[in-house]
Design a protein around this motif. Structure first.
Motif, short mmCIF file in Angstrom:
data_model
loop_
_atom_site.label_atom_id
_atom_site.label_comp_id
_atom_site.label_asym_id
_atom_site.label_seq_id
_atom_site.Cartn_x
_atom_site.Cartn_y
_atom_site.Cartn_z
N GLY A 26 16.53 42.52 35.78
CA GLY A 26 16.76 40.77 35.48
C GLY A 26 18.22 40.67 34.91
N ALA A 27 19.04 41.95 34.93
CA ALA A 27 20.47 41.82 34.48
C ALA A 27 21.42 41.36 35.50
CB ALA A 27 20.87 43.27 33.98
N TYR A 28 22.38 41.05 35.37
CA TYR A 28 23.59 40.51 36.58
C TYR A 28 24.61 41.48 36.10
CZ TYR A 28 26.91 38.04 39.23
OH TYR A 28 27.73 37.56 40.08
N ALA A 29 25.11 42.24 37.42
CA ALA A 29 25.98 43.30 37.06
C ALA A 29 27.44 42.87 37.86
CB ALA A 29 25.70 44.68 37.59
N THR A 30 28.59 43.01 37.01
CA THR A 30 29.93 42.58 37.49
C THR A 30 30.42 44.09 37.66
OG1 THR A 30 29.85 40.56 36.44
CG2 THR A 30 31.83 41.24 37.37
N LEU A 31 30.98 44.36 39.02
CA LEU A 31 31.62 45.66 39.07
C LEU A 31 33.37 45.31 39.19
CD1 LEU A 31 29.67 47.41 42.04
CD2 LEU A 31 29.27 47.41 39.49
N ILE A 32 33.99 45.85 38.20
CA ILE A 32 35.38 45.56 37.97
C ILE A 32 36.12 46.87 38.96
CG2 ILE A 32 37.36 45.61 36.54
CD1 ILE A 32 34.95 44.82 34.36
N LYS A 33 36.82 46.36 40.20
CA LYS A 33 37.20 47.44 40.96
C LYS A 33 38.67 47.44 41.00
CE LYS A 33 33.31 46.85 44.09
NZ LYS A 33 32.67 46.58 45.33
N ARG A 34 39.29 48.76 41.33
CA ARG A 34 40.69 49.01 41.35
C ARG A 34 40.81 50.01 42.77
NH1 ARG A 34 42.54 47.11 36.96
NH2 ARG A 34 41.57 47.62 35.02
N ARG A 35 42.02 50.12 43.04
CA ARG A 35 42.19 50.99 44.20
C ARG A 35 43.05 52.36 43.56
NH1 ARG A 35 41.25 48.93 49.02
NH2 ARG A 35 41.05 46.81 49.18
N ASN A 36 42.69 53.33 44.29
CA ASN A 36 43.48 54.68 43.91
C ASN A 36 44.57 54.83 44.58
OD1 ASN A 36 42.67 55.73 46.34
ND2 ASN A 36 41.06 56.76 45.66
N ARG B 39 45.55 56.64 47.26
CA ARG B 39 45.39 56.72 48.53
C ARG B 39 44.72 55.12 49.00
NH1 ARG B 39 42.76 61.37 47.17
NH2 ARG B 39 40.83 60.40 47.18
N GLY B 40 44.79 54.29 48.24
CA GLY B 40 44.64 52.63 48.57
C GLY B 40 43.02 52.71 48.72
N GLU B 41 42.15 53.65 48.31
CA GLU B 41 40.72 53.38 48.44
C GLU B 41 40.12 52.79 47.19
OE1 GLU B 41 40.53 57.96 50.64
OE2 GLU B 41 40.29 57.57 48.14
N GLU B 42 39.29 51.96 47.51
CA GLU B 42 38.50 51.05 46.44
C GLU B 42 37.55 51.73 45.37
OE1 GLU B 42 38.08 46.48 46.53
OE2 GLU B 42 36.37 47.38 47.30
N TYR B 43 37.57 51.87 44.09
CA TYR B 43 36.64 52.49 43.40
C TYR B 43 36.12 51.50 42.16
CZ TYR B 43 40.20 53.42 40.10
OH TYR B 43 41.18 53.38 39.13
N VAL B 44 35.20 51.76 41.75
CA VAL B 44 34.38 50.95 40.48
C VAL B 44 35.30 51.57 39.16
CG1 VAL B 44 32.45 50.11 39.31
CG2 VAL B 44 32.44 50.51 41.80
N ASP B 45 35.94 50.74 38.56
CA ASP B 45 36.72 50.98 37.55
C ASP B 45 35.58 50.77 36.05
OD1 ASP B 45 39.08 52.19 36.19
OD2 ASP B 45 39.17 50.34 35.27
N ALA B 46 35.06 49.87 35.95
CA ALA B 46 34.13 49.26 34.92
C ALA B 46 32.97 48.69 35.33
CB ALA B 46 34.98 48.58 33.86
N VAL B 47 31.92 48.53 34.50
CA VAL B 47 30.95 47.76 34.88
C VAL B 47 30.41 46.97 33.67
CG1 VAL B 47 28.30 47.81 35.28
CG2 VAL B 47 29.81 49.39 36.31
#
Ligand code: UD1
Length: 439
Positions: free
Chosen positions: A135-145, A147-155
């Protein structure tokens, strides 16, 4: 730069003692956030991952007091923050356990994505699946490395209410199983977690929480059931004021590392404070190589020794979730296979990138070819000393074993990896005759 210097070629002999398990304590310390009263934990290993956990607890507002060697009194009553300090979160993989614990405590949690050993991609999708199912709502804070690839930086996690439910994990994951337990201990109603990991540290986390008043059953099997409780009374026995202490389980991988070191140096070592059935698969593989492994009846001791002067026999290993051969013992075992007679095959089925140590071991004379999901080890009669680095925690342990078994001097750099997970490793090994020092 700090380093270990080893003069190889000495047989390890004598008695050595195993500390509390790193992989347990890094979940048990965050779990103290779920308690409503102080608790006392002992057999806490003196490793840098513990220091990081304790710093996070303090920065969240907990009171942490060291009351003896390996014993801590932790009180989380005044914790009101829910954001894991970023610098600490990034230092250690296991900081993700604070997500589950804070979510379970206050319905909110935020953490930067963890660092730790780089063993290839380390997704947390199964952790998020567990949190969201509850029942939790998760927000993924994303960035790019770069090489331009997206990754999850924080939750960031948020919920009004966690509700008991059925969580079916798609991947057998130690971390996701532990986080699902942490988040559901105080949820409303009954939670079942299916397709769980079964490692000893999962049982230890459940034992710790049960000791504090949680209702968790089935830990150590594929299905865990958690009956949510509104509060955890801490380790004060019901109807009493006596505070009991919880002892962290012995470290299966530290014990296995000492077993491999005793074997590779053709020594004779009594390893104390172990739980022999946790070591069964490691012992079986060592026996296949011709090493003698004896569990001392009714005592927490395993004796590892080598008779005669025949070379070790080659064997095959395949890493698997517990009770299979642990991935965290794969590099240490590879050292033994690298001086065995013949060809051994290693299959790594847990982590895709757990062979960085091979480049280092080759510097010491090992003959190892990498394959798509593993390695072929062509045994050589002996290794020779060299300058190598600890690429990650267990790779570093493997370098120590190789250095102890090799002819000549070995220097190991990047030892901070090793000190993340091995308590007083230099002193302990010197106690059984190793010529190793920290410089
Ligand atoms: C823990 C240990 C680590 C050990 C590993 C396996 C800690 C801090 N670390 O790591 O030393 O090597 O168990 O015994 O206790 N996976 C997913 N999605 C997820 C989570 C995991 O696909 O959400 C995959 C991973 O990519 C990996 C496998 O599952 O292939 C096992 O990972 P997991 O058991 O979660 O390892 P950790 O808990 O990170």
């Amino acid at each position: 730069m700090d380093k270990f210097v080893i003069e190889g070629g000495t047989r390890l002999t004598g008695d050595i003692y195993v500390s509390g398990a790193k992989n347990s304590v890094v979940a048990i310390l965050p779990a103290t956030l779920l308690l409503d009263v102080p608790c006392i934990i002992d057999n806490v290993p003196d490793i840098s991952d513990v220091e990081i956990c304790l710093t996070i607890l303090r920065e969240l507002g907990a009171e942490v007091e060291k009351t003896g060697e390996g014993t801590y009194r932790i009180s989380c009553e005044n914790v009101s923050r829910y954001t894991v300090p970023e610098a600490q979160a990034r230092k250690m993989r296991a900081s993700y356990y604070f997500l589950g614990a804070l979510l379970g405590r206050c319905g909110r949690a935020k953490a930067a994505m963890p660092g730790g050993c780089n063993l290839g991609e380390r997704p947390i999708d199964q952790h998020l699946l567990a949190f969201e199912t509850l029942g939790a709502y998760a927000t993924l804070i994303k960035r790019r490395n770069m090489r331009g690839e997206e990754y999850v930086d924080a939750v960031e996690l948020e919920t009004d209410r966690l509700t008991g439910t059925n969580i079916s994990l798609n991947v057998v994951s130690v971390g996701a199983t532990m986080n699902a337990i942490l988040a559901s201990v105080k949820a409303d109603g009954i939670t079942t977690i299916e397709n769980c990991a079964r490692e000893p540290h999962i049982v230890d986390l459940a034992n710790f929480l049960n000791y504090m008043g949680a209702r968790i059953s089935g830990a150590g099997t594929h299905k865990i059931t958690i009956e949510g409780v509104p509060f955890l009374r801490g380790n004060v026995a019901e109807g009493s004021v006596e505070t009991r202490t919880y002892s962290v389980v012995p470290d299966q991988i530290e014990a296995g590392t000492f077993m491999a070191a005793a074997a590779a140096t053709r020594g004779d070592v009594m390893i104390h404070g172990v739980i022999p059935h946790h070591l069964k698969d490691i012992a079986d593989r060592l026996r296949e190589c011709g090493v003698r492994v004896e569990e001392i009846e009714n005592e927490d001791i395993v004796r590892v020794y080598v008779e005669g002067d025949k070379r070790f026999r080659a064997t095959n290993i395949r890493t698997e979730p517990y009770p299979g051969f642990p991935t965290d013992m794969q590099p240490q075992m590879a050292v033994l296979l690298s001086i065995a007679e013949g060809q051994s095959n290693i299959t790594e089925s847990v982590w895709e990138d757990r062979f960085k140590y091979v480049t280092e071991l080759r510097r010491m004379g090992a003959n190892i070819d990498l394959t798509r999901d593993g390695a072929i080890v062509w045994g050589v009669p002996r290794l020779h000393g060299a300058s190598v680095k600890a690429c990650d925690l267990r790779a570093g342990a493997a370098m120590i074993i190789a250095g102890l078994a090799a002819e000549g001097a070995t220097e190991i750099t990047d030892i901070y990896h090793i000190e993340r997970g091995y308590s007083h490793i230099v002193e302990k090994l010197r106690g059984i005759g190793a010529r190793i020092q920290r410089e």
